[in-house]
Design a protein around this motif. Structure first.
Motif, PDB file in Angstrom:
ATOM      1  N   SER A  82       6.465  -1.605  22.252  1.00 46.88           N
ATOM      2  CA  SER A  82       5.200  -2.270  22.002  1.00 46.88           C
ATOM      3  C   SER A  82       5.709  -3.720  22.576  1.00 46.88           C
ATOM      4  CB  SER A  82       6.069  -2.794  20.669  1.00 46.88           C
ATOM      5  OG  SER A  82       5.488  -3.608  20.207  1.00 46.88           O
ATOM      6  N   LEU A  83       6.755  -3.676  23.749  1.00 46.59           N
ATOM      7  CA  LEU A  83       7.343  -5.121  24.325  1.00 46.59           C
ATOM      8  C   LEU A  83       6.770  -4.477  25.221  1.00 46.59           C
ATOM      9  CD1 LEU A  83      11.451  -4.411  23.506  1.00 46.59           C
ATOM     10  CD2 LEU A  83       9.673  -6.994  23.256  1.00 46.59           C
ATOM     11  N   GLY A  84       6.117  -3.820  25.760  1.00 43.29           N
ATOM     12  CA  GLY A  84       5.685  -3.309  27.324  1.00 43.29           C
ATOM     13  C   GLY A  84       4.999  -3.358  27.221  1.00 43.29           C
ATOM     14  N   HIS A  85       3.775  -3.798  25.779  1.00 46.30           N
ATOM     15  CA  HIS A  85       2.276  -3.384  25.995  1.00 46.30           C
ATOM     16  C   HIS A  85       2.030  -4.493  25.590  1.00 46.30           C
ATOM     17  CE1 HIS A  85       0.527   0.414  26.511  1.00 46.30           C
ATOM     18  NE2 HIS A  85       1.932   0.656  26.212  1.00 46.30           N
ATOM     19  N   ASP A  86       3.258  -6.141  25.407  1.00 45.04           N
ATOM     20  CA  ASP A  86       2.818  -7.491  24.780  1.00 45.04           C
ATOM     21  C   ASP A  86       2.955  -8.049  25.758  1.00 45.04           C
ATOM     22  OD1 ASP A  86       2.776  -9.865  23.522  1.00 45.04           O
ATOM     23  OD2 ASP A  86       3.926  -8.961  21.921  1.00 45.04           O
ATOM     24  N   PRO A  87       1.447  -8.735  26.353  1.00 46.51           N
ATOM     25  CA  PRO A  87       1.856  -9.553  27.083  1.00 46.51           C
ATOM     26  C   PRO A  87       2.377 -10.300  27.914  1.00 46.51           C
ATOM     27  CG  PRO A  87      -0.571  -9.878  26.668  1.00 46.51           C
ATOM     28  CD  PRO A  87       0.381  -8.982  25.522  1.00 46.51           C
ATOM     29  N   GLN A  88       3.217 -11.279  26.383  1.00 47.84           N
ATOM     30  CA  GLN A  88       3.623 -12.378  25.975  1.00 47.84           C
ATOM     31  C   GLN A  88       5.370 -11.735  27.203  1.00 47.84           C
ATOM     32  OE1 GLN A  88       4.382 -14.197  22.133  1.00 47.84           O
ATOM     33  NE2 GLN A  88       6.461 -14.700  22.159  1.00 47.84           N
ATOM     34  N   PHE A  89       5.602 -10.600  26.804  1.00 48.86           N
ATOM     35  CA  PHE A  89       6.865 -10.613  27.838  1.00 48.86           C
ATOM     36  C   PHE A  89       6.758  -9.415  28.466  1.00 48.86           C
ATOM     37  CE2 PHE A  89       7.259  -9.941  22.396  1.00 48.86           C
ATOM     38  CZ  PHE A  89       8.335 -11.495  22.773  1.00 48.86           C
ATOM     39  N   GLU A  90       7.504  -9.483  29.836  1.00 53.34           N
ATOM     40  CA  GLU A  90       7.950  -9.168  30.522  1.00 53.34           C
ATOM     41  C   GLU A  90       8.510  -7.476  31.068  1.00 53.34           C
ATOM     42  OE1 GLU A  90       6.570 -11.309  34.000  1.00 53.34           O
ATOM     43  OE2 GLU A  90       9.553 -12.196  33.691  1.00 53.34           O
ATOM     44  N   ILE A  91       8.871  -7.479  30.787  1.00 53.59           N
ATOM     45  CA  ILE A  91      10.023  -5.858  31.172  1.00 53.59           C
ATOM     46  C   ILE A  91      10.863  -5.638  32.888  1.00 53.59           C
ATOM     47  CG2 ILE A  91      10.488  -3.765  30.443  1.00 53.59           C
ATOM     48  CD1 ILE A  91       9.363  -5.493  28.070  1.00 53.59           C
TER      49      ILE A  91
END
Length: 284
Positions: free
Chosen positions: A129-138
Motif C-alpha cells: 500500500s505504501l509502495g503504491h501511494d505516490p505520497q510516499f517513496e520507499i
C-alpha cells in the motif's frame, strides 16, 4: 537506537532507527513485479536523482539538501524489523503505525520510508500500500537491520562480504511484497558506517542517506519534548529522522500533528528525499 532527545553529530554515534511504519489505507491488490536478476535486483530502472560516486566508486553519502534553495525539508521514517522484533511481531506486538500513516495522508505530507526487507516480509500488504501511494517513496534500510560496523548500539553485525547481499535481499523482499519502485537510497542501520561499509556497496548505484535532525522519538514518552527538538533543529534542506512504530515510538503521530502545521506557518514545505537530492545535483 537513536537516543531520545539528543543531538548526535558523529557519523557512527547516530542512533539506530528501531521502528516501523504501517498503512492506514486499503492494501493495493496489484501483483508483485517479477523478480529480476541480481545484477538489477537493486533499485528501480527508472532512476531518481542520486549523488555521484566518490573516488574509486565509493558510495556517496547525503545528509541534507541545499540551505539556500528555499525552505524545503524531508520527514523520513524508518520501518525496522530487528532481530528481536520479528518474534515479538509474530506474538502480536505492533511494529506498524497505521494512525501515523493516516495522519500523514490527512495532512498531505509527502515522506520517505526507509524500509527493511524483513519488515516488508512481516507486513507485505502495508508495504504494498505504501509502495503504491505516490505520497510516499520507499527506500532501503537493509534486509536484516544488522549493523554495518562494529559497536553500533548493540546491533548484531553483518559481515563485510555479506553487506551488498543484505541490501539486494531487501530490494527482492520489496518486489515480493508488491512494492513496484523502491528507490536507490540506502540508510545504514543505526546510522553507523565506515569506509569499509561504503566500499562494500560500491557498484550498487545507491546513495547512502543520513540526516541532520534527530527527532528523539525512539522510546520517547513526551511528545512535546520531541516536537521541540524537531522544531529547534530544522533548517532549509533538513532531513529529519523519525520512526513509525506503535511499540517503540509511541509519540510520533502526536509529534507530526504538532510540527507539521507549525513548520508550515514558518514557511517550510515538505518534500521527499528524492527532491532534496535533485536540488543538490541540479536534477530537480
Amino acid at each position: 537506537m537513536i537516543p531520545p532527545l539528543r543531538r548526535i553529530v558523529a557519523v557512527c554515534s547516530l542512533g539506530a532507527a528501531l521502528a516501523a511504519c504501517g498503512s492506514a489505507g486499503p492494501a493495493d491488490t496489484a501483483r508483485p513485479a517479477p523478480a529480476k536478476s541480481s545484477a538489477s535486483a537493486s533499485p528501480s530502472t527508472a532512476r531518481p536523482p542520486v549523488l555521484a560516486p566518490g573516488p574509486g566508486g565509493l558510495t556517496p553519502v547525503f545528509e541534507h539538501g541545499p540551505r539556500t534553495l528555499g525552505k524545503n525539508i524531508a520527514l523520513t521514517f524508518d520501518a525496522d524489523m530487528t532481530a528481536d522484533q520479528g518474534p515479538r511481531a509474530a506474538s502480536g506486538e505492533h511494529f506498524d503505525n497505521p494512525e501515523l500513516i493516516g495522519t500523514l495522508r490527512t495532512l498531505k505530507v509527502p515522506a520517505t520510508i526507509f524500509m527493511t526487507g524483513s519488515w516488508a516480509d512481516q507486513y507485505p500488504a502495508e508495504a504494498r500500500s505504501l509502495g503504491h501511494d505516490p505520497q510516499f517513496e520507499i527506500a532501503n534500510h537493509s534486509y536484516s537491520h544488522y549493523a554495518f560496523t562494529q559497536d553500533c548500539y548493540g546491533l548484531p553485525t553483518v559481515d563485510a562480504d555479506q553487506m551488498r547481499a543484505d541490501v539486494e535481499r531487501a530490494y527482492t523482499a520489496f518486489r515480493t511484497a508488491g512494492v513496484p519502485h523502491a528507490l536507490p537510497y540506502f540508510r545504514f542501520p543505526g546510522g553507523c558506517y565506515d569506509q569499509q561499509a561504503l566500499r562494500a556497496l560500491n557498484g550498487l548505484g545507491v546513495t547512502a542517506v543520513q540526516w541532520d535532525v534527530v527527532s528523539g522519538d525512539a522510546f520517547a514518552t513526551d511528545a512535546d519534548a520531541v516536537a521541540r527538538q524537531v522544531l529547534d533543529g530544522v533548517k532549509p534542506g533538513s532531513v529529519v529522522v523519525m520512526h513509525c512504530t506503535r511499540s517503540a515510538a509511541p509519540t510520533t503521530e502526536r509529534v507530526v500533528r504538532t510540527v507539521v502545521p507549525e513548520l508550515r506557518k514558518r514557511g517550510y514545505r515538505f518534500v521527499k528525499v528524492s527532491e532534496l537530492i535533485g536540488e543538490t545535483t541540479g536534477q530537480h
